[in-house]
Design an enzyme around this catalytic site. Structure first.
Site, mmCIF file in Angstrom:
data_model
loop_
_atom_site.group_PDB
_atom_site.id
_atom_site.type_symbol
_atom_site.label_atom_id
_atom_site.label_comp_id
_atom_site.label_asym_id
_atom_site.label_seq_id
_atom_site.Cartn_x
_atom_site.Cartn_y
_atom_site.Cartn_z
ATOM 1 N N TYR A 1 -1.416 -5.580 4.545
ATOM 2 C CA TYR A 1 -0.493 -5.838 5.646
ATOM 3 C C TYR A 1 -0.520 -7.267 6.181
ATOM 4 C CZ TYR A 1 -0.569 -0.787 5.438
ATOM 5 O OH TYR A 1 -0.503 0.503 5.003
ATOM 6 N N HIS B 1 9.130 -2.720 5.285
ATOM 7 C CA HIS B 1 7.716 -2.456 4.980
ATOM 8 C C HIS B 1 7.038 -3.772 4.655
ATOM 9 C CE1 HIS B 1 8.361 1.822 4.999
ATOM 10 N NE2 HIS B 1 9.438 1.604 4.267
ATOM 11 N N LEU B 2 5.898 -4.003 5.241
ATOM 12 C CA LEU B 2 5.140 -5.226 4.982
ATOM 13 C C LEU B 2 4.642 -5.280 3.542
ATOM 14 C CD1 LEU B 2 3.234 -5.046 8.325
ATOM 15 C CD2 LEU B 2 4.623 -6.998 7.646
ATOM 16 N N ARG C 1 3.325 7.080 -1.442
ATOM 17 C CA ARG C 1 4.071 6.086 -0.662
ATOM 18 C C ARG C 1 5.401 5.695 -1.316
ATOM 19 N NH1 ARG C 1 0.578 4.238 3.359
ATOM 20 N NH2 ARG C 1 -1.626 4.347 2.806
#
Length: 149
Positions: free
Chosen positions: A26, A103-104, A114
């Site tokens: 992140y 989304h990072l 995911r």
């Protein structure tokens, strides 16, 4: 632009821990820094941005409902709710506000669970894997989208 557009920046669970949480995935930039950058862009583009982060699904849904006929565009990082929340998806559809999913990390380079999103097929676009810069790209897309309305 003749009117001041309103944008809602929504961030889901655990994003309040950005900068400290798993920087490998992140990055090291805090959510506060991301929000400050978006507010700077908003000032430059003469738009209003409200930033909201919650760790609970209900609070995010309530904020989306409150945005009905009040907000022109939503930038949302649903975080882990991306893969689980039909309720958040339904809230976004109920208010009919265009949105970009952010989304990072590149969710497609991560665990298989995911890879599925409940939002991507109803979003105007999806930005993933570009780190904090993805929020800026999403904001600029929203500006372009709203200018064409």
């Amino acid at each position: 632009m003749s009117q001041t557009h309103r944008i809602l920046l929504l961030n889901g669970p655990n994003l309040n821990m950005l900068g400290a949480r798993e920087p490998k995935h992140y990055g090291s930039i805090s959510l506060e820094s991301i929000e400050e950058k978006i507010q700077t862009l908003a000032t430059q583009h003469n738009v209003k941005v409200e930033c909201f982060q919650a760790n609970s699904e209900g609070k995010l849904i309530n904020k989306i409902h409150e945005s009905f006929q009040q907000v022109d565009f939503i930038l949302i990082n649903p975080a882990a709710y991306t893969h689980t929340s039909v309720a958040l998806r339904d809230a976004l559809l109920a208010v009919s506000i265009p949105f970009v999913e952010i989304h990072l990390s590149n969710v497609h380079k991560r665990e298989p669970f995911r890879h599925h999103s409940y939002f991507s097929d109803v979003a105007e676009g999806v930005i993933c894997g570009l780190g904090a810069k993805g929020y800026e790209f999403a904001f600029l897309f929203a500006m372009d989208y709203l200018a064409k309305k």
